[in-house]
Design an enzyme around this catalytic site. Structure first.
Site, short mmCIF file in Angstrom:
data_model
loop_
_atom_site.label_atom_id
_atom_site.label_comp_id
_atom_site.label_asym_id
_atom_site.label_seq_id
_atom_site.Cartn_x
_atom_site.Cartn_y
_atom_site.Cartn_z
N ASP A 213 22.49 40.42 16.60
CA ASP A 213 23.82 40.01 15.72
C ASP A 213 24.79 38.89 16.86
OD1 ASP A 213 24.76 41.79 17.96
OD2 ASP A 213 25.99 43.13 16.83
N CYS A 221 26.15 50.13 15.41
CA CYS A 221 25.35 51.39 15.98
C CYS A 221 25.79 52.79 16.24
CB CYS A 221 24.16 50.80 16.80
SG CYS A 221 23.14 49.68 15.80
N LEU A 235 20.55 54.28 27.27
CA LEU A 235 19.86 54.46 29.26
C LEU A 235 20.47 54.17 30.15
CD1 LEU A 235 17.12 52.10 27.64
CD2 LEU A 235 17.48 54.54 26.98
N LYS A 247 25.18 44.45 29.66
CA LYS A 247 23.99 45.60 29.03
C LYS A 247 22.58 46.20 27.46
CE LYS A 247 26.38 49.15 30.13
NZ LYS A 247 26.53 50.63 30.35
#
Length: 304
Positions: A213, A221, A235, A247
Site C-alpha cells: 500500500d 493490520c 519482530l 521497519k
C-alpha cells in the site's frame, strides 16, 4: 505514439453504423451511434483500454516468452555443468523432496483480504512476493505449514498468470482465517504492535498481511487484529539491528525471517541474511560491543 488501431476506410458508412478496429488479431467495437448520430458510450475508457491492451500483448507473447525462458534455463544448466558448478536440486527433485520432508508444526498465513485496497500493479506485487515465499519454503529443510486465506476472485485472476499455481505446496482458502483456525492460536505480525516476539510457538498460526500500500493504510493490520480480538506482535528488529529506512518489510522478507528462526538460526544472523542492503542494516552498537569484548577475552585467554 504509434497507432493502436486500423483506421476505417473512407467510403465506410458514417450514420447509424459503427466501425470495427483490429489490434493483434482481436476485433474491438469502439461504440455505436444512436438515431440522432450521437456516439454511444464506449465499452472502455482510456485507462481500461490501456490495461486491456497490456493483457492482450501478454497473452499473445506468453508462449513465446515461456519458450525463451526454458531455453535460457537449459543454457545456464549446460554452462554450470561445464564449469562444475552445483545449481542444487532441480524442479523434479524438489517436488519429490516436498513429499518426503516433515513440516514444522508452525504455520504461516498470508491474508489476502486487502484486494479492494490495491491497484492492479500492487496486487501483482503481492502475488510475486507470494511466489517467493513458496520458493523459499519448498527449499527449506524444515518447511513451515503454508496457508493463503481470503483467496478471492481478483487473487485467482492475478495468480493465474503463473502456470501450475494450483499445485504449489500451500493451502488455498476462500474463507477468512477466523473461520478456519482457532482464534486463540492466531497471531497477527505487525510492525505497529507493542508486543515483541522472539520465539515462534508450535501449533500456532502467524498471519502476514498481503498488502502492498506504499504506507497509504499504515497500521491497518494492527487495527484489524485489535478489532478481531486476536494476538498481535512485531519482530524484534530494534533489539538486534539498526536500519536507515522504515521497519516495514515485504511479505517474503517477514516469511523468510520466521522460517530461518524456526530452523534454528540466531536473530542477528537471520536479519542480516534476509534484509536487503538498501535498508542499510547493521547490528546494534550494543551487540557489536558485546561481540568485540567476547572476541578480545578469547584472544587474552592463556592456556593452562
Amino acid at each position: 505514439m504509434e497507432e493502436l488501431f486500423e483506421k476505417p476506410e473512407n467510403n465506410a458508412p458514417e450514420e447509424n453504423s459503427y466501425h470495427h478496429y483490429t489490434l493483434f488479431d482481436v476485433t474491438v467495437d469502439p461504440g455505436l451511434k444512436d438515431d440522432e448520430g450521437n456516439e454511444l458510450p464506449r465499452p472502455f475508457n482510456k485507462n481500461q483500454m490501456r490495461k486491456w491492451l497490456k493483457k492482450v500483448r501478454w497473452e499473445k507473447h506468453k508462449a513465446e516468452k515461456r519458450s525463451k525462458e526454458k531455453a535460457r534455463a537449459k543454457e545456464r544448466k549446460r554452462e554450470a555443468r561445464a564449469a562444475n558448478i552445483d545449481l542444487g536440486p532441480n524442479r523434479k527433485m524438489l517436488k519429490k523432496m516436498k513429499l518426503e520432508k516433515v513440516k514444522k508444526n508452525i504455520s504461516i498465513i498470508i491474508d489476502l483480504s486487502f484486494d479492494h485496497l490495491m491497484i492492479e500493479k500492487d496486487r501483482y506485487k503481492v502475488i510475486k512476493q507470494l511466489l517467493r515465499c513458496y520458493s523459499i519454503n519448498r527449499r527449506s529443510e524444515a518447511p513451515l505449514q503454508f496457508h493463503v486465506t481470503s483467496f478471492g476472485e481478483k487473487s485467482k485472476v492475478d495468480i493465474s498468470r503463473h502456470n501450475g499455481y494450483e499445485h504449489w505446496d500451500m493451502e488455498y482458502h476462500e474463507k477468512s482465517y477466523l473461520e478456519l483456525f482457532p482464534k486463540e492460536k492466531l497471531v497477527y505480525l505487525s510492525s505497529e504492535s507493542e508486543n515483541i516476539i522472539e520465539q515462534f510457538e508450535e501449533d500456532t498460526y502467524y498471519i502476514i498481511g498481503g498488502l502492498v500500500d506504499h504506507n497509504k493504510h499504515k497500521g491497518l493490520c494492527h487495527k484489524l487484529a485489535v478489532e478481531q480480538g486476536i494476538r498481535h506482535a512485531q519482530l524484534p528488529l530494534d533489539k538486534y539491528v539498526n536500519m536507515k529506512t522504515r521497519k516495514v518489510l515485504t511479505i517474503d522478507h517477514v516469511f523468510e525471517i520466521v522460517l530461518r528462526i524456526s530452523e534454528g538460526m540466531q536473530w542477528q544472523e537471520a536479519l542480516l541474511k534476509v534484509l536487503p542492503i538498501r535498508k542499510g542494516v547493521h547490528l546494534c552498537d550494543s551487540l557489536n560491543s558485546s561481540t568485540i569484548s567476547i572476541e578480545t577475552s578469547k584472544e587474552n585467554d592463556v592456556p593452562t
